[in-house]
Design a protein around this motif. Structure first.
Motif, PDB file in Angstrom:
ATOM      1  N   ILE A   1     -20.219 -23.554  43.118  1.00 24.20           N
ATOM      2  CA  ILE A   1     -19.141 -22.633  43.456  1.00 24.20           C
ATOM      3  C   ILE A   1     -19.287 -22.265  44.934  1.00 24.20           C
ATOM      4  O   ILE A   1     -20.377 -22.325  45.498  1.00 24.20           O
ATOM      5  N   THR A   2     -18.182 -21.873  45.537  1.00 23.91           N
ATOM      6  CA  THR A   2     -18.215 -21.461  46.946  1.00 23.91           C
ATOM      7  C   THR A   2     -18.762 -20.045  47.056  1.00 23.91           C
ATOM      8  O   THR A   2     -18.858 -19.308  46.059  1.00 23.91           O
ATOM      9  N   HIS A   3     -19.080 -19.658  48.279  1.00 18.37           N
ATOM     10  CA  HIS A   3     -19.565 -18.304  48.514  1.00 18.37           C
ATOM     11  C   HIS A   3     -18.488 -17.281  48.136  1.00 18.37           C
ATOM     12  O   HIS A   3     -18.793 -16.240  47.539  1.00 18.37           O
ATOM     13  N   GLU A   4     -17.252 -17.605  48.435  1.00 17.00           N
ATOM     14  CA  GLU A   4     -16.151 -16.700  48.104  1.00 17.00           C
ATOM     15  C   GLU A   4     -16.028 -16.526  46.586  1.00 17.00           C
ATOM     16  O   GLU A   4     -15.806 -15.417  46.098  1.00 17.00           O
ATOM     17  N   GLU A   5     -16.165 -17.627  45.837  1.00 20.10           N
ATOM     18  CA  GLU A   5     -16.130 -17.541  44.372  1.00 20.10           C
ATOM     19  C   GLU A   5     -17.301 -16.717  43.855  1.00 20.10           C
ATOM     20  O   GLU A   5     -17.148 -15.921  42.924  1.00 20.10           O
TER      21      GLU A   5
ATOM     22  N   GLY B   1     -24.451 -25.174  44.816  1.00 19.14           N
ATOM     23  CA  GLY B   1     -23.217 -25.604  45.457  1.00 19.14           C
ATOM     24  C   GLY B   1     -22.089 -25.877  44.481  1.00 19.14           C
ATOM     25  O   GLY B   1     -21.094 -26.506  44.841  1.00 19.14           O
TER      26      GLY B   1
ATOM     27  N   ASN C   1     -24.258 -20.850  42.600  1.00 20.17           N
ATOM     28  CA  ASN C   1     -24.028 -20.736  44.040  1.00 20.17           C
ATOM     29  C   ASN C   1     -25.062 -21.546  44.812  1.00 20.17           C
ATOM     30  O   ASN C   1     -24.707 -22.291  45.727  1.00 20.17           O
TER      31      ASN C   1
END
Length: 55
Positions: free
Chosen positions: A40-44, A38, A35
């Motif tokens: 993965i996204t915050h949602e992931e 960057g 995370n």
């Protein structure tokens, strides 16, 4: 964040948690690092963190 600042942040968080008797698993650390980098996204991140918590 730069690689060095991510590593430093991870070390500081680990030390702070250890003072409280809390420890993250390798899998949790990898997720946090992905995370911060960057990858993965915050949602992931939230989705995968919940999956880990429910194991």
């Amino acid at each position: 964040m730069t690689k060095n600042s991510i590593e430093e942040s991870m070390r500081r968080a680990e030390a702070t948690n250890a003072l409280s008797g809390k420890y993250a698993t390798e899998e949790q650390n990898k997720l946090i690092k992905a995370n911060l980098e960057g990858k993965i996204t915050h949602e992931e991140f939230i989705k995968k963190a919940l999956e880990l918590a429910l194991k």
